[in-house]
Motif scaffolding. Structure first.
Motif, short mmCIF file in Angstrom:
data_model
loop_
_atom_site.label_atom_id
_atom_site.label_comp_id
_atom_site.label_asym_id
_atom_site.label_seq_id
_atom_site.Cartn_x
_atom_site.Cartn_y
_atom_site.Cartn_z
N GLY B 135 0.85 -1.19 0.00
CA GLY B 135 0.00 0.00 0.00
C GLY B 135 0.88 1.24 0.00
N ILE B 136 0.56 2.22 -0.85
CA ILE B 136 1.31 3.48 -0.88
C ILE B 136 0.31 4.60 -0.58
CG2 ILE B 136 2.76 5.02 -2.25
CD1 ILE B 136 3.58 2.59 -3.93
N HIS B 137 0.64 5.40 0.44
CA HIS B 137 -0.34 6.38 0.94
C HIS B 137 0.27 7.78 0.99
CE1 HIS B 137 -2.60 2.89 2.59
NE2 HIS B 137 -1.38 2.42 2.82
N ASP B 138 -0.63 8.78 0.98
CA ASP B 138 -0.23 10.18 1.26
C ASP B 138 -0.07 10.30 2.77
OD1 ASP B 138 0.01 12.85 1.74
OD2 ASP B 138 -1.50 13.43 0.27
N SER B 209 -9.68 5.66 0.41
CA SER B 209 -9.62 6.82 -0.48
C SER B 209 -8.98 8.02 0.24
CB SER B 209 -11.02 7.18 -0.98
OG SER B 209 -11.74 7.77 0.08
N LEU B 210 -9.01 7.92 1.59
CA LEU B 210 -8.47 9.00 2.43
C LEU B 210 -7.01 9.35 2.09
CD1 LEU B 210 -8.96 10.65 5.17
CD2 LEU B 210 -7.87 8.69 6.30
N THR B 211 -6.21 8.31 1.81
CA THR B 211 -4.77 8.51 1.68
C THR B 211 -4.30 8.47 0.24
OG1 THR B 211 -4.37 6.15 1.97
CG2 THR B 211 -4.36 7.50 3.96
N GLN B 212 -5.21 8.72 -0.67
CA GLN B 212 -4.87 8.61 -2.10
C GLN B 212 -3.71 9.53 -2.50
OE1 GLN B 212 -8.21 9.20 -4.70
NE2 GLN B 212 -6.98 8.75 -6.53
N VAL B 213 -2.81 8.98 -3.30
CA VAL B 213 -1.63 9.72 -3.74
C VAL B 213 -1.95 10.50 -5.01
CG1 VAL B 213 0.74 9.46 -4.59
CG2 VAL B 213 -0.08 8.03 -2.71
N SER B 214 -1.47 11.76 -5.07
CA SER B 214 -1.67 12.54 -6.30
C SER B 214 -0.36 13.26 -6.63
CB SER B 214 -2.78 13.55 -6.10
OG SER B 214 -2.32 14.57 -5.24
#
Lengths: 471, 536
Positions: B135-138, B209-214
């Motif tokens: 998992g990759i998170h913001d 969806s909370l930690t979605q990377v952009s």
């Protein structure tokens, strides 16, 4: 104008036999020595070439009828009568009738014998006068050989015919249409030249009827070519089963049991069957190598699952384990299987060639040299090598080969040195150089195919047309 | 094999070389060029090199071979304050490892490269997420510390890419990813939660969806859950070096298992000692010590040599290197395969063909001499084909991708009937044969021959059988009246030489019609294995 060279021998003989005459087909046959079938064919050809004229002519033909045929066998009734009188002359007519047997013919026999002047009857007694052959008898004898043309009868026979015609069932008469052949003016003009032509000169330029030779499958030709090269390079051929246990196909080759190549989507597993081979100590050594190298617990049951071999290396490694040679060179060419959908470039079954060389001090450069030599013998002179990866070899290379025919580089065989994780459990000490790959690509290039499936379609028009050593 | 897309603008920028010379070098680090576009190439990489799953890893290797940079790639990490507590209740997927990547920025293409790497690692090392999932998170959306624990099935959160809350059991049953990967965690719901009790991940299924990377994300949290700790650390090392190369500052994370604490990632180099002579022997070249060291450095390893021993340093992410021979290969690649001159081995041996295959070659030759044309068909055939002609089978394969390849043929005859069926427009007579394996009681070689012609009958095919047996073995066989599902009663016989070797006869007209053939067929099939093993 007609080209004389194209005259068939049959045509030539017909023309020379006719030579200004008009002949029926029968006569033509007997005079030319050709059979009726040849005559009919020859006439057909010549008519088409306007070298003959055909005329139809009607003809009266006579032949023996039922009674005539009977007479041929036992004589005419009056002849039978005369023969009796030759034994018993001057006997009473009723005694004669008893001797005669054929009751219904007796009266006719008496009447004709009298008419022919052979007998006379006085006081109820019959007396023989003479017994010379009559003309009707002569005709019957002449007709013994078959029908005769009315026109061919002589005067005596004509007289006999007139008599027989009056007696029922002795003779029949038909009208026959005869075909008569004569040379056309074209042919008459050419007669000298035709005569001058050599005997037996036939139309040597015409295409003969097509027949097909038996033939090895073109793919087998490639397989055999490769086998011959390898035997020439000092390799010994080995052979093995298509069905192998996972142990020989994967485990002994250091392929971990969760490797993607072992999944059902790539490999055909045999349903409802398992290997019960006693793997003895080697299973333990393989278990340890897998544990050390891949960090998991190796399962012997998984290794007993049967597969359709995915490479011929299963056969090679078994050979090495069974024979433990210190040095040697072996190869195999055989079918291998992958669970693939067929496309123009992928098959579920194809042929793989594989060779190994084992010996002291063999190196990566030797492997490259071996490969270059093999390609050279296949007529492929430009080779380059790239690093690659196979689970059971290290270092691993792949080869690119330049095909003059295509004007481009094509990836062919992969190769490498067997990993110590493979050779150690198998108790093989010296380095093992291994190389191999699919044969179909070479076959496709050789036969100019774009779709690999063509090699397995067996279209007879292709199989019948591929030359063995085409220009 | 997995594929990576390499864009010219990125590679030219990272390597400061033109794309043409870059493409030329790709095969020499074992990459297969799949597709070449105007501004990109697609390459396949081998499964032993998961560090090639993004362009960063490929650039790292190319720098070595293109003499831009050598030795072990530069890497640094610091300690962070982040802790992840692991709950005792995790039976099925007990391991988690993690790192922080800070102060970086990702453009769209970098994000694509990292997501594609994540997918490749899931499928390869992770065996479709079964062994590990990433998992990759913001990180800025997360309140530390974290806990890895199990949750109740009715716990809710908004999965990545969704706009409403889902229950965990709902995700398993209805969400596409839940349906695909749910079997990995039967009847259990592992989750990673932050200090605010928000679920940030439901491994191995989906993130929140909370930690979605952009492309505006600055700080990343990477977590990997696993059933195998070593494999999780392997994967993490690739993420660490990759994110490092992408410009992030890597920070370690403390994982607090009930009985012990570990800090991840552990990126220390390994040391392997290999004999210099071994490397020289494998390559087949008397490389000097200097050459060997240079070659290994070009392969992005490091080495010193003392008393004939090569002390080789291996960075953490090169966990594919396990044996001495792997070091030898790295030396060969670093030396440059293009620099190796092939040498023909000095090796004495005499070659010969296999005796049994030679016998089979002879059988083929006799058939060709009889004017027959050889066919080659597949060993795998369809159930339907066997059904058409009413033959039984004993061997089949599991999960074939095509119903054309389900059964290992129990006889060659069905294949040859199919061959005749596609050749009905070709001139007759057709005399065809095939030599191949069949799988009736066991795997054996057989020969089958069919004569298709208006005058094909029992006598004709028997002439061929006789000629074949005399031509190959100098013998005759008995033919004793028998029955066969494909052959006419009264015109069928078993071929007997001591034992039953095969069958001969005229093909039933309904079979001939079923294959749309409009002439007469007679055939024989005989075991070449049995014929081979005959003795006087």
């Amino acid at each position: 104008m007609i080209e004389l060279k194209t005259l068939h021998e049959i045509e030539r003989r017909i023309i020379l036999t006719l030579n200004g005459n008009t002949l029926t087909l029968d006569t033509l046959a007997s005079k030319s020595g050709l059979n009726m079938d040849q005559i009919r064919r020859g006439i057909e050809w010549l008519r088409y070439k306007n070298l003959i004229n055909l005329n139809e002519k009607k003809r009266r033909v006579i032949e023996l009828d039922k009674k005539g045929l009977e007479s041929l066998e036992r004589g005419m009734p009056e002849r039978i009568l005369v023969n009796i009188l030759k034994r018993l002359d001057n006997i009473r007519i009723n005694e004669l009738k008893k001797e005669f047997k054929l009751n219904e013919e007796f009266n006719a026999a008496i009447a004709y014998a009298k008419r022919k002047g052979w007998i006379t009857i006085e006081d109820g007694k019959v007396r023989l006068l003479r017994e010379d052959k009559s003309n009707d008898e002569l005709l019957i004898e002449r007709l013994k050989e078959g029908a005769l043309s009315y026109d061919s009868l002589n005067n005596d026979e004509l007289e006999g015919y007139e008599i027989l015609k009056t007696r029922p069932d002795y003779i029949k008469e038909n009208i026959i249409k005869d075909v008569e052949v004569s040379l056309s003016s074209n042919a008459l003009n050419l007669l000298d030249k035709i005569e001058a032509m050599k005997e037996r000169e036939i139309d040597v330029e015409a295409t003969a009827p097509i027949i097909y030779s038996g033939r090895k499958h073109p793919l087998q030709d490639v397989i055999d070519e490769v086998r011959e090269i390898l035997v020439g390079l000092g390799f010994q051929e080995i052979n093995g089963n298509y069905i192998q246990s996972s142990f020989w196909n994967f485990d002994i080759l250091f392929t971990p049991q969760d490797h993607s190549a072992r999944e059902m989507q790539d490999t055909f597993y045999i349903a409802d069957r398992k290997s019960d081979e006693d793997l003895k100590n080697i299973a333990g050594r393989v278990a340890k190598i897998h544990k050390d190298g891949w960090n998991y617990k190796w399962d012997i049951e998984e290794s007993r699952r049967l597969v359709l071999r995915t490479h011929t290396t299963a056969v090679t490694i078994r050979y090495l384990v069974d024979n433990k040679p210190e040095e040697g060179s072996v190869f195999s060419v055989g079918r291998v299987f992958r669970n693939e959908k067929l496309t123009y470039k992928h098959l579920a079954e194809f042929h793989q060639i594989e060779g190994i060389m084992i010996g002291k001090n063999l190196s990566l450069r030797d492997l490259m040299g071996l490969q270059r030599e093999f390609y050279y013998k296949l007529g492929l002179k430009k080779v380059k090598f790239w690093p690659s990866y196979f689970p059971y070899t290290e270092p691993s290379l792949q080869s690119m080969v330049y095909f003059e025919k295509l004007g481009k580089w094509v990836e062919l065989f992969g190769m490498g040195i067997f990993r110590p994780e493979v050779t150690a459990p198998a108790k093989i000490k010296n380095p093992v150089l291994a190389w191999g790959g699919g044969l179909e690509r070479i076959a496709m290039i050789k036969y100019g195919l774009d779709d690999v499936r063509e090699l397995y379609t067996n279209r007879l028009n292709w199989l019948r047309s591929v030359a063995r050593c085409p220009l | 094999m997995p594929v990576v897309t390499l864009y010219a603008n990125r590679l030219e920028k990272m390597l400061k070389r033109d794309m043409k010379s870059i493409i030329e070098m790709l095969p020499y680090i074992a990459l297969d060029i799949e597709e070449e576009g105007e501004d990109y190439v697609k390459v396949e990489y081998n499964p032993n090199r998961p560090d090639f799953s993004s362009d960063y890893g490929i650039v790292r290797a190319l720098k070595g071979l293109m003499d831009i940079e050598d030795g072990i790639a530069d890497y640094k990490q610091r300690k962070s304050n982040l802790k992840i507590k692991v709950s005792k209740g995790l039976k099925i997927r007990p391991y988690i490892v993690s790192l922080l990547a800070k102060d970086g920025s990702l453009d769209e293409e970098s994000i694509r490269q990292i997501i594609s790497m994540q997918e490749d690692l899931h499928n390869g090392l992770g065996r479709r997420r079964k062994k590990i999932s990433i998992g990759i998170h913001d990180y800025d959306k997360i309140k530390s510390p974290l806990i890895y624990t199990t949750a109740e099935p009715d716990t809710r959160f908004i999965p990545l890419g969704e706009s409403r809350e889902f229950r965990l059991d709902e995700i398993i049953k209805q969400h596409e990813l839940g349906k695909r990967y749910g079997d990995i965690i039967p009847n259990t719901y592992p989750v990673i939660k932050d200090a605010k009790d928000s679920i940030i991940s439901f491994p191995p299924i989906i993130n929140s969806s909370l930690t979605q990377v952009s492309s505006t994300t600055k700080n990343l949290l990477v977590e990997i859950t696993a059933i195998d700790l070593k494999r999780a650390e392997d994967a993490l090392s690739i993420l660490a070096i990759t994110l490092h190369d992408a410009g992030f500052k890597i920070e370690s994370v403390e994982i607090d298992y009930a009985n012990k604490k570990i800090v991840t990632p552990n990126m220390s180099n390994r040391v392997m000692n290999v004999d210099l002579s071994y490397i020289r022997d494998i390559i087949g070249l008397e490389l000097s010590e200097k050459e060997v060291i240079k070659a290994l450095r070009r392969s992005r390893l490091d080495a010193t040599i003392k008393n004939g021993k090569v002390r080789c340093m291996i960075p953490r992410y090169r966990f594919d290197i396990i044996s001495d021979v792997d070091i030898a290969e790295e030396a060969a690649i670093g030396y440059g395969i293009y620099n190796l001159e092939p040498s023909y081995p000095l090796h004495k041996s005499s070659g010969n063909r296999d005796i049994k295959l030679k016998f089979i070659d002879n059988a083929r030759e006799v058939m060709i001499g009889l004017g027959a044309i050889e066919c080659i068909n597949f060993d795998l055939i369809s159930k339907e084909l066997l059904h058409t002609i009413g033959l039984e089978y004993k061997y089949s394969v599991e999960h074939s991708k095509s119903n054309e390849h389900e059964i290992l043929r129990p006889s060659i005859i069905p294949s040859l009937l199919q061959t005749l069926s596609i050749n009905v427009h070709e001139p007759y007579p057709q005399i065809i044969f095939e030599i191949g394996k069949v799988f009736e009681d066991q795997e054996e070689y057989r020969l089958a021959c069919i004569i298709a012609s208006s005058d094909s009958n029992y006598n004709k095919i028997k002439s061929y059988l006789q000629a074949f047996l005399r031509g190959l073995r100098g013998i005759d066989a008995k033919t004793i009246s028998s029955r066969h599902p494909l052959l006419k009663e009264g015109a069928t016989a078993s071929i007997i030489i001591n034992e039953r070797l095969g069958v001969i006869g005229e093909v039933k007209s309904d079979i001939v019609e079923a294959f749309k053939i409009r002439t007469n067929l007679s055939l024989f099939e005989i075991s070449l294995d049995k014929l081979y093993h005959l003795s006087k």
